[in-house]
Design a protein around this motif. Structure first.
Motif, short mmCIF file in Angstrom:
data_model
loop_
_atom_site.label_atom_id
_atom_site.label_comp_id
_atom_site.label_asym_id
_atom_site.label_seq_id
_atom_site.Cartn_x
_atom_site.Cartn_y
_atom_site.Cartn_z
N ALA A 1 -4.38 -4.06 4.43
CA ALA A 1 -5.50 -4.59 3.74
C ALA A 1 -5.14 -5.57 2.54
N ILE A 2 -4.49 -5.02 1.64
CA ILE A 2 -4.22 -5.59 0.45
C ILE A 2 -3.51 -7.00 0.76
N ILE B 1 6.06 1.52 6.84
CA ILE B 1 5.85 1.67 8.23
C ILE B 1 7.35 2.47 8.79
N LEU B 2 8.26 2.03 8.28
CA LEU B 2 9.40 2.77 8.58
C LEU B 2 9.49 4.14 8.50
N ASN B 3 8.71 4.58 7.53
CA ASN B 3 8.79 5.93 7.16
C ASN B 3 7.42 6.70 7.66
N GLY B 4 6.75 5.93 8.77
CA GLY B 4 5.65 6.79 9.49
C GLY B 4 4.48 6.76 8.70
N LYS B 5 4.12 6.12 7.41
CA LYS B 5 3.11 6.39 6.58
C LYS B 5 2.03 5.20 6.69
N VAL B 6 1.81 4.67 7.94
CA VAL B 6 0.56 3.79 8.13
C VAL B 6 -0.19 4.09 9.23
N ASN B 7 -1.59 4.12 9.28
CA ASN B 7 -2.32 4.17 10.35
C ASN B 7 -3.01 2.78 10.65
N PRO C 1 11.11 -11.17 -8.99
CA PRO C 1 11.35 -9.75 -9.58
C PRO C 1 10.50 -8.87 -9.39
N ALA C 2 9.13 -9.08 -9.00
CA ALA C 2 8.16 -7.97 -8.66
C ALA C 2 8.45 -7.38 -7.65
N ILE C 3 8.98 -8.39 -6.51
CA ILE C 3 9.38 -7.98 -5.19
C ILE C 3 10.61 -6.93 -5.26
N VAL C 4 11.40 -7.34 -6.11
CA VAL C 4 12.60 -6.38 -6.46
C VAL C 4 12.13 -5.06 -6.96
N TYR D 1 5.03 -8.85 -2.76
CA TYR D 1 5.79 -7.51 -2.88
C TYR D 1 5.43 -6.49 -1.67
N ASN D 2 4.07 -6.78 -1.47
CA ASN D 2 3.38 -5.53 -0.66
C ASN D 2 3.92 -5.96 1.00
N ILE D 3 4.15 -7.07 1.17
CA ILE D 3 4.85 -7.16 2.67
C ILE D 3 6.15 -6.47 2.89
N ILE D 4 6.89 -6.41 1.66
CA ILE D 4 8.24 -5.58 1.62
C ILE D 4 7.77 -3.88 1.64
N SER D 5 6.78 -3.71 0.59
CA SER D 5 6.31 -2.10 0.55
C SER D 5 5.78 -1.71 1.97
#
Length: 241
Positions: A47-48, A188-194, A76-79, A179-183
């Motif tokens: 959503a963000i 997702i890779l850790n199975g933490k998204v519905n 730098p915020a992305i890193v 930065y939220n695209i990376i986050s």
């Protein structure tokens, strides 16, 4: 509950674009639906991202957002967000909340005591080393927690780049989306998204973001200043006490 998610998303999207703190509304709603706080934290990122893409388009269309400068401070915020989203760090939550709460209350005082900082562009000598360090640290916070990150980005952008509040909001939403695209990928890779709840929430957030960006551009920095003031007072008191 689905209607509640959508309506909560509208309010959160409006607050996130104008000031911040929308995740403090959406995270409790997602956990009430039965998601663990870790999955809610990841789901909220859908959503963000989409809300901020809507706001970016509105700000860009009105020539409020300077893309090149926004990219420079987003990097730098992305890193920092990669570090914040990838590594489990033991943080004393209550202490962190009190520190952030104090920052919010100081910001509230400056909104009234030093309105010029927020109401007009200023010529500032930009220290890019300090700028990169500040946005890197904020990126770490955003990668870990997200909730309230807008309240940290706004004074950093206004004070270090010299922007008034409407332009500050435009740069803020660009950084948060970046930065939220990376986050989100990491979650997702850790199975933490519905995804179902994430996209329903996103529809609400996108609606609220469009309304907020339009309001911000039409009403100008002074209106935004008082909305931000109200938000940081409420959240700051809640965090400190």
């Amino acid at each position: 509950m689905i209607v509640l998610v959508f309506l909560g998303g509208i309010l959160a999207g409006f607050l996130n674009v104008l000031a911040g703190g929308g995740s403090m509304i959406t995270l409790p709603i997602l956990t009430a639906l039965g998601l663990g706080i870790d999955v809610a934290n990841g789901t909220n990122r859908i959503a963000i991202i989409l809300q901020n893409l809507v706001a970016i388009e509105r700000f860009k269309a009105k020539k409020v957002l300077k893309i090149k400068e926004a990219i420079l401070v987003a990097l730098p915020a992305i890193v920092g967000a990669i570090l914040g989203s990838s590594i489990a760090v033991q943080i004393e939550k209550e202490l962190l909340q009190k520190i952030v709460g104090v920052i919010f209350l100081v910001m509230a005082v400056s909104l009234v005591w030093k309105p010029r900082i927020w109401l007009e562009d200023r010529s500032v000598k930009r220290n890019w080393v300090l700028i990169y360090i500040a946005f890197f640290l904020i990126g770490i916070y955003g990668g870990f927690i997200q909730a309230g990150v807008g309240f940290l980005l706004m004074p950093a952008i206004a004070l270090l780049l010299g922007y008034e509040l409407v332009k500050t909001n435009a740069v803020k939403v660009f950084i948060v989306a970046s930065y939220n695209i990376i986050s989100l990928v990491i979650f997702i890779l850790n199975g933490k998204v519905n995804f179902l709840y994430g996209f329903i929430l996103a529809l609400g957030n996108m609606t609220g973001a469009w309304l907020a960006a339009t309001f911000s551009i039409k009403k100008g920095a002074n209106w935004v200043r008082w909305i931000v003031f109200t938000a940081v007072i409420v959240v700051g008191i809640r965090y400190v006490f």
